[in-house]
Design an enzyme around this catalytic site. Structure first.
Site, mmCIF file in Angstrom:
data_model
loop_
_atom_site.group_PDB
_atom_site.id
_atom_site.type_symbol
_atom_site.label_atom_id
_atom_site.label_comp_id
_atom_site.label_asym_id
_atom_site.label_seq_id
_atom_site.Cartn_x
_atom_site.Cartn_y
_atom_site.Cartn_z
ATOM 1 N N MET A 49 0.849 -1.189 0.000
ATOM 2 C CA MET A 49 0.000 0.000 0.000
ATOM 3 C C MET A 49 0.890 1.247 0.000
ATOM 4 O O MET A 49 1.836 1.362 0.779
ATOM 5 C CB MET A 49 -0.920 0.014 1.220
ATOM 6 C CG MET A 49 -1.798 -1.225 1.381
ATOM 7 S SD MET A 49 -2.943 -1.558 -0.006
ATOM 8 C CE MET A 49 -3.938 -0.071 0.009
ATOM 9 N N GLU A 50 0.504 2.188 -0.841
ATOM 10 C CA GLU A 50 1.280 3.376 -1.157
ATOM 11 C C GLU A 50 1.809 4.173 0.042
ATOM 12 O O GLU A 50 2.871 4.779 -0.025
ATOM 13 C CB GLU A 50 0.371 4.280 -1.986
ATOM 14 C CG GLU A 50 1.079 5.028 -3.037
ATOM 15 C CD GLU A 50 0.117 5.501 -4.115
ATOM 16 O OE1 GLU A 50 -0.804 4.749 -4.496
ATOM 17 O OE2 GLU A 50 0.302 6.634 -4.574
ATOM 18 N N SER A 51 1.052 4.207 1.110
ATOM 19 C CA SER A 51 1.469 5.004 2.267
ATOM 20 C C SER A 51 2.729 4.438 2.916
ATOM 21 O O SER A 51 3.396 5.130 3.675
ATOM 22 C CB SER A 51 0.339 5.035 3.294
ATOM 23 O OG SER A 51 -0.121 3.704 3.512
ATOM 24 N N GLY A 52 3.049 3.169 2.615
ATOM 25 C CA GLY A 52 4.268 2.584 3.173
ATOM 26 C C GLY A 52 4.037 1.309 3.954
ATOM 27 O O GLY A 52 4.798 1.015 4.875
ATOM 28 N N ASN B 115 3.412 10.862 -7.065
ATOM 29 C CA ASN B 115 3.679 10.681 -5.630
ATOM 30 C C ASN B 115 5.147 10.362 -5.351
ATOM 31 O O ASN B 115 5.749 10.907 -4.429
ATOM 32 C CB ASN B 115 2.811 9.549 -5.062
ATOM 33 C CG ASN B 115 1.414 10.022 -4.714
ATOM 34 O OD1 ASN B 115 1.143 11.224 -4.670
ATOM 35 N ND2 ASN B 115 0.520 9.085 -4.467
#
Lengths: 284, 311, 284, 311
Positions: A49-52, B115
């Site tokens: 997931m992109e947030s880490g 991003n």
């Protein structure tokens, strides 16, 4: 067993995932598809997931790429820049991206529909790249999800947010992009794949009940069609069962967000904890 | 850096209120960045800037939600260097759309990245190097419309790489799980680009769910993602992300968010929302009381079933 | 109170540190100096260790830049590359470096003494830069420690491992180096500082009992001397007391490593825990 | 990458013995890097490579101790791309010195960097970008003798920056506190450049003090510095760093180290040491028994007074 279109899309997304794949997925159908795959045919798949967050196995539906379920039972929490760096390094097998326009070479636009305007004053402004450009640049293969509509399926998109095969043939390699490019476009009516030489999209399969002509009518270029167009397999009973447990509130597969109250939401989470804990037992 | 700037970072007790932190560091015309990614957004911090009406901001960010869309809707943003602006599952960024499509409340300049490449701009800023190379952006239309993205031949192999320039915002606002009064900041869970934005910025405001002692920080030194020498101010700000989630702290209040974003669909709805939820109060405390501590407590308690802090 | 030369060097190093400084220190005299400063005049000083530890307050002597004491009671453990990045960003006030040769502009050589040979086949090969080049490039001020000997104090070093002021004047800025350059050279006989314009080293203070002529005899260029050469302050009683607790085994200040047995070492650690815990109470 | 290479990283159980891991991945003529910095050095791993006699290695590293000096002394290193080679407090790197000063046992090629710029080379390798810019190295003699260090004008500001090329070693050997059988690796304490070397390398061998379950990894996801997808093999290897320390595990055995380095002062002493401490045994187990588990246990127990694991 009856199923909704969204449920078919979840199953079609799941079908793109091989066991052991590392998957970069946004929320909604892509994550549901990745989780369905993990809980059926691909138990060693890892979702990033992109947030880490890497490898979450959450006991509730994920409502954002940085929602708390992303850290639940995961193997690693880290940074956004590190996760994307790992993708640029070539560790990510599958990237799932969407957009508002796609073209015959799988280039995607999620920035702006120019209409009679321009980039700076478009008819319709979309959210922008987010991580989509990065996923499309570096994932070993990307899976595109987009509704089939003539105004969306274009000879050339207004703006390439996420590179597909650019102008086809070896244009992508020449541009210096490390990832493999699009492997499929999954729509509400059919699945497209790409010619290995020209890199042009062709009709690979139609969903049950959809005709080739229906598809062609919604594509604004002269669409090539596979010699043996397949029928997209409908969701299996197991896929449907799991999809309905994962999205028990029907937020993604039924569009139920509007009807959700706070109390029903808390209740949904409580129930979800028990039911998802149960189905994740098999892969832990 | 001027002497005054260095002094903030050397202070032994950096605690202040959110109001003080914003009025001290967020000046008209400055550039600013906020932590958070698809969750864990800086909402309280956004409301305070709107309350103080700081104008002509340059917003730098990967995927800002409230801190992008609402600041733009409030007419405080002159320029945005971002990758995305929306609210994902709960709704679209209609203030952002109105600004770009119709120039309402006024047009904004836009410099678009992805991003990852915003992340790389912050990494470069944190490392005090002028740019970072990347394989993203190549072949796409981002460099066509954003001339700050350059391409070069790698002097070692001759391969093509894209370059993005370092970002060094005037102010970074970073929300973390906990910090001590000196600014040592710890996060449980993902950190998005937080550790680099804190270092890239000239002034860094740490807001946290909880201020703890330095002894408590020392018990888990591996969790410190931002050391005190990069920090100017520390603000204790519980429930700062509502209606968003914060890992190991409280669940996403998506039903509240859906209501909020329904209101934002029209300009009038947005302005009314500001009156009722922002300008009606002197501080975030008023917002939280209006939301109701009973509701907040339910979000906190349900979260503990799923992600339980080990601190 | 009697003191050894090493103890004077610890005190002279401590004297370079201001309260609140972030210090990049190697093991031995520099770390002892930094800790003595922290325990006396600079309670808010932060010591950073190259392996990736920030702010340790260890209850034993540090025997390596990655020794376990580096993580003891520290505020942050991270990576080498991140720590050096923070230094390149300008967060580190003081860097402590050593070398085998130094020249009039404070350039340091810790790579190779060429002698009659060359870089590839030198008379004496030294360990190399390690982090010294990075510290000398980026710390706001660097403190050099090196024994005063004519063969070490040269017009120009054989090899610039760690940049001082290069050719003097604004050469350092022109090279693009972000850090401020050397602030002092501390030797066994004296302390040098640098002319603010020419950036040439000059004699600032002599240690008690040392004459200016003695110093000049050990410098191979025409050394400039301050108008009012000071006497380096001897260690205070408090500095000595703390130094002797910090290095109770005399590993750095007495050269006692050779005589250490395993049992004496374990015993030294056990005793150290109690005595250092006590003196650190004041700054916690 | 070939299909075979990818398969290692996809395996579900990557456990093997040190002997298997070295013979599988460390091939004659390959490039290799080891974790550790001024402590926490890969000693057991070095002894196994010497035992297997893998020749013509290109050693990449920031500040290698045993893995630099001993491999050079054993005549296995053709080329070194490093910043430093010695043993710090306990003694000098006399094998390294003999190789450079006298060509004993044979000359080696040397490409010198600084610790930070080796770190940046690994960061570039981990990010799959061809180089990293830095402000280090400028003005010094390192670029004079190492032509892989380039200088360029920043295309944004015109300022000077140095460039260092990405490092992508064939093999990285990274020692951590604990890992699961899939390779998810956690470190308590500093990580030096470990997380980037693991990602920069084509093949990554994780050695660990302890193999734990994936459930145990999931309890502290913030401590995972290397995820399984970057790992080819996992080896449980307790006391791998002796006589060096490992944080939260065992103290530095400096008295042993002083004895060892006294022996290394002469070529004969070094070769005798290899016979007695390396070639005499089939595995690290033999070395540990010769050191004595009583002594090792004292080092472990004394460490618990100072740094106590919270895992």
């Amino acid at each position: 067993m009856d199923y909704s279109l969204q449920e078919l899309l979840v199953a079609a997304s799941a079908a793109e995932i091989k066991d052991g794949d590392v998957i970069f997925a946004g929320v909604g159908v892509p994550t549901l598809g990745a989780l369905v795959a993990k809980l059926t045919t691909a138990p060693n798949a890892i979702i990033a997931m992109e947030s880490g967050s890497i490898g979450p196995q959450p006991y509730r539906v994920i409502l954002g790429i940085g929602d708390n379920p992303c850290v639940e039972n995961c193997i690693c929490t880290t940074s956004l820049w590190r996760l994307f760096s790992d993708q640029q390094r070539g560790y990510f097998d599958v990237g799932m991206v969407g957009g508002a326009q796609v073209d015959k070479y799988g280039n995607l636009n999620s920035t702006a529909i120019f209409g009679k305007g321009s980039y700076t004053r478009p008819a319709s402004r979309l959210p922008g790249s987010g991580g989509a450009n990065d996923i499309a640049s570096s994932a070993k293969r990307t899976i595109i999800t987009i509704p089939l509509q003539r105004r969306r399926f274009l000879e050339r998109v207004d703006y390439i947010t996420s590179p597909g095969y650019l102008d086809g043939y070896d244009a992508r390699e020449r541009a210096g992009l490390p990832g493999g490019g699009p492997a499929a476009i999954i729509t509400n009516k059919c699945v497209f794949r790409f010619d290995p030489v020209t890199k042009e999209a062709y009709l690979y399969s139609v969903h049950p009940g959809v005709t080739v002509e229906e598809v062609k009518a919604e594509v604004s270029w002269d669409l090539k069609v596979a010699e043996d167009v397949k029928v997209t397999p409908p969701p299996t009973e197991e896929q449907l069962r799991i999809t309905r447990i994962l999205d028990a509130g029907g937020i993604y597969t039924q569009g139920n967000l509007k009807n959700l109250t706070f109390d029903k939401y808390i209740n949904m989470l409580e129930e979800s904890y028990e039911s998802l804990k149960e189905i994740f037992k098999g892969v832990r | 850096m001027s002497v005054v700037e260095i002094d903030w970072k050397k202070k032994n007790d950096k605690r202040m209120t959110l109001k003080e932190a914003i009025s001290t560091f967020v000046k008209e015309g400055c550039s600013i960045i906020f932590s958070g990614m698809g969750g864990a957004q800086c909402v309280a911090q956004t409301y305070e800037i709107i309350r103080q009406g700081v104008k002509n901001l340059t917003l730098i960010g990967d995927s800002p939600c409230e801190c992008g869309d609402m600041l733009i809707g409030a007419g405080l943003v002159k320029r945005a260097e971002i990758a995305w602006c929306s609210y994902a599952v709960a709704g679209l960024g209609n203030n952002f759309r109105r600004a770009i499509e119709e120039g309402i409340p006024h047009p904004i300049e836009l410099e678009e990245y992805s991003n990852y490449t915003i992340g790389l701009r912050l990494l470069a800023g944190a490392l005090n190097i002028p740019f970072m190379p990347t394989k993203s952006l190549l072949g796409s239309d981002l460099p066509v419309y954003n001339k700050m993205i350059k391409e070069m031949e790698d002097p070692y192999s001759g391969e093509r790489v894209a370059l993005v320039p370092a970002a060094n915002p005037d102010v970074a606002i970073v929300h973390v799980s906990r910090a001590d009064q000196k600014g040592n900041a710890q996060i449980e869970g993902f950190s998005s680009n937080a550790e680099n934005m804190a270092r890239a910025a000239k002034h860094t405001i740490i807001t946290c769910e909880e201020i703890v002692s330095t002894e408590e920080i020392m018990r888990y030194p591996n969790l410190t993602i931002i050391p005190q020498y990069a920090v100017d101010a520390v603000v204790e700000l519980p429930y700062a992300c509502h209606p968003w989630n914060f890992p190991y702290a409280y669940a996403y209040d998506i039903t509240f968010h859906a209501m909020q974003l329904e209101a934002f669909k029209t300009r009038e709805g947005f302005l009314k929302w500001l009156d009722e939820w922002c300008f009606a109060f002197d501080s975030w405390e008023g917002y939280l009381e209006k939301v109701g501590y009973g509701r907040l407590d339910k979000l906190r308690r349900i979260e503990r079933r799923f992600t339980r802090s080990s601190l």
